[in-house]
Scaffold this active site. Structure first.
Site, mmCIF file in Angstrom:
data_model
loop_
_atom_site.group_PDB
_atom_site.id
_atom_site.type_symbol
_atom_site.label_atom_id
_atom_site.label_comp_id
_atom_site.label_asym_id
_atom_site.label_seq_id
_atom_site.Cartn_x
_atom_site.Cartn_y
_atom_site.Cartn_z
ATOM 1 N N TYR A 1 -24.219 -20.488 -52.586
ATOM 2 C CA TYR A 1 -25.575 -20.079 -52.951
ATOM 3 C C TYR A 1 -25.535 -19.026 -54.054
ATOM 4 C CZ TYR A 1 -30.242 -18.060 -52.469
ATOM 5 O OH TYR A 1 -31.504 -17.588 -52.718
ATOM 6 N N TYR B 1 7.080 -32.837 -38.999
ATOM 7 C CA TYR B 1 7.729 -31.912 -38.070
ATOM 8 C C TYR B 1 9.191 -32.306 -37.809
ATOM 9 C CZ TYR B 1 8.464 -29.195 -33.787
ATOM 10 O OH TYR B 1 8.957 -28.336 -32.838
ATOM 11 N N HIS C 1 -7.465 -29.023 -45.523
ATOM 12 C CA HIS C 1 -8.795 -28.495 -45.211
ATOM 13 C C HIS C 1 -9.413 -27.828 -46.441
ATOM 14 C CE1 HIS C 1 -7.912 -29.220 -40.959
ATOM 15 N NE2 HIS C 1 -9.170 -28.945 -40.702
ATOM 16 N N ASN D 1 -6.955 -34.852 -32.320
ATOM 17 C CA ASN D 1 -6.885 -35.816 -33.411
ATOM 18 C C ASN D 1 -5.508 -36.476 -33.362
ATOM 19 O OD1 ASN D 1 -6.866 -37.229 -35.823
ATOM 20 N ND2 ASN D 1 -7.830 -35.599 -37.005
ATOM 21 N N ILE D 2 -5.390 -37.497 -32.544
ATOM 22 C CA ILE D 2 -4.091 -38.115 -32.295
ATOM 23 C C ILE D 2 -3.521 -38.810 -33.534
ATOM 24 C CG2 ILE D 2 -2.880 -39.860 -30.926
ATOM 25 C CD1 ILE D 2 -3.496 -37.263 -29.468
#
Length: 498
Positions: A488, A401, A426, A389-390
């Site tokens: 569920y 970073y 995420h 994922n560039i």
């Protein structure tokens, strides 16, 4: 002399028609005359008929070997060599084996597809897809939420506009940007949790859009800050001297880039990193664009069909083993889910990073098309995350970073911080749409740090590549089953237990 002649005649009888190559005179001349008379009987009265040339030496040797039946080199048929599968052989053409693997893969999946159709029938329902986005046809919370994101985009632009003319101090501008960016993260999450009419899929798309806008606007803020800092340094160095702009007639400089046109081009461009002058392609290639659009439509239908026909029945059949804690059945369900899940993930990768992003880039004439690299050859977990994922990787390096390194952090801390940020997003994109917080996605992403060390330490070359593929094929279905099981139990099984 007579004895020597008799000896010569007896020698001729022993050797037959073999030609003598000895020179000399006397008796030898007689031998030559006898030989010429035998070979050339047509030398007659005229004596002008040419004598045939003797056969070449290699022809005579070949005839001799043929008559014997075994040549010198025919006595040896072996030589020093390795088997083709040995690493020392240097053989590398395994194209036939690769074709065999493809054929076996097609046949195996064809059997699974046929078995699925026989067992469940046709489950593909395009109408059901619409219900995943909308509960009420008169209530569209997710699209309205995405449209509302323009408020934060305009707010960022106004802050930068005032900073460029000195109407705001850098400290006040930083505070306003922090509040604006924090609201971009919190506002859609609150709507997704509080508005009942929004669906999990619609919430996912809205949160993903806001996450992209968050990354883009943070990059927009950083680049404009760097431009202001450079402008201050340039003024200090030049002491008020004007720099000729003849060499930069076709480029935009700060603060001329602060326009709505420039900002919204960046918002829609397939990148997360802002620049004042993006590389641009000379024209829109209509055939290329048409191919990408057709791919988008085809792979969208294919993904929906595979999810409905293949993944959903497998997930539904996995709930009972999870409830009963039947570990052997859980492992069997996990491996059964791994194949369709991984196939859909690969299709999704091609659909998003090649078809969709290239289509958008072609429409906007965006020149930098490096959206991915050869992550499939990754021999380490780190290489995979750096190349699959560039756009996200470039943003993390440029705005996360390297700033951490400049603030004094070491590389390990900076790398861990990048994984922490990725783990947060995420979990943000999974837990909030499902309205449950289990931290499975966060844990899975943070587990990449020790996993990367293990793979680098114990696996190299092809073994490292195989380890990366195993984590991709097995790791994702585990997370899927965890979330589906908890969802569920939370939404369907709790009333029964009560």
């Amino acid at each position: 002399m007579g004895d020597r002649g008799g000896a010569g005649s007896s020698r001729r009888r022993r050797t037959g028609s073999r030609v003598s190559v000895q020179g000399g005179s006397g008796p030898k001349v007689e031998e030559d005359e006898v030989r010429e008379a035998a070979v050339s009987p047509d030398l007659g009265a005229g004596g002008d008929a040419p004598a045939p040339a003797p056969a070449p030496a290699h022809t005579r040797d070949k005839d001799r070997q043929t008559s014997v039946g075994d040549g010198h080199w025919e006595l040896r048929c072996h030589r020093l060599q390795d088997s083709l599968f040995s690493s020392d052989s240097g053989f590398s053409n395994y194209r036939g084996i690769l074709n065999w693997c493809v054929v076996m893969l097609i046949l195996s999946n064809a059997r699974l597809s046929l078995e699925n159709l026989i067992k469940y029938g046709i489950l593909v329902d395009p109408i059901q897809v619409v219900s995943l986005f909308l509960k009420d046809p008169y209530s569209w919370p997710a699209p309205c939420l995405i449209i509302a994101s323009n408020i934060f985009i305009v707010a960022t632009f106004q802050i930068e506009k005032r900073l460029s003319v000195g109407a705001l101090t850098e400290q006040m501008g930083l505070l306003l940007h922090v509040v604006n960016l924090a609201t971009i993260i919190c506002f859609p999450a609150a709507v997704a949790l509080l508005v009942e009419s929004i669906t999990p899929v619609g919430s996912l798309f809205a949160l993903a859009s806001y996450s992209i806008i968050f990354l883009k606007l943070s990059s927009y803020r950083d680049v404009n800050l760097w431009c202001r800092q450079r402008r201050v340094k340039a003024k200090a160095v030049s002491a008020g001297k004007k720099v000729s702009g003849a060499a930069a007639q076709n480029t935009v400089s700060y603060p001329d880039n602060l326009t709505y046109r420039d900002l919204y081009y960046f918002i829609f461009a397939p990148t997360l990193c802002y620049e004042l002058n993006f590389p641009r392609s000379p024209r829109i290639r209509k055939r290329f664009l048409l191919r990408r659009v057709l791919e988008m439509l085809f792979f969208t239908q294919l993904q929906v069909g595979l999810i409905q026909q293949w993944m959903v029945p497998t997930i539904q059949n996995s709930m009972k083993p999870f409830k009963d804690m039947d570990y052997s059945r859980i492992i069997e369900r996990l491996l059964k889910l791994a194949v369709p899940n991984h196939l859909i993930w690969l299709i999704f990768f091609y659909w998003l990073f090649h078809s969709c992003l290239n289509a958008v880039a072609e429409l906007l004439q965006f020149g930098d098309r490096e959206f991915y690299r050869d992550w499939w050859n990754a021999e380490s977990v780190t290489y995979f995350w750096q190349n699959w994922n560039i756009p996200v990787h470039k943003w993390c390096i440029r705005h996360f970073y390297k700033p951490m390194l400049r603030l004094g952090s070491n590389k390990w801390m900076a790398r861990t911080g990048v994984f922490w940020a990725s783990a947060f997003f995420h979990e943000y994109l999974v837990s909030i749409p499902l309205r449950m917080f289990r931290l499975w996605a966060f844990t899975a992403m943070m587990a990449q740090v020790p996993l990367a060390w293990i793979v680098n330490r114990f696996f190299q070359g092809n073994y490292g590549n195989a380890a990366v593929w195993v984590t991709l094929i097995i790791g994702q279905p585990v997370a899927v089953l965890m979330y589906v099981h908890d969802y569920y139990v939370l939404n369907y099984d709790a009333p029964v237990g009560a």
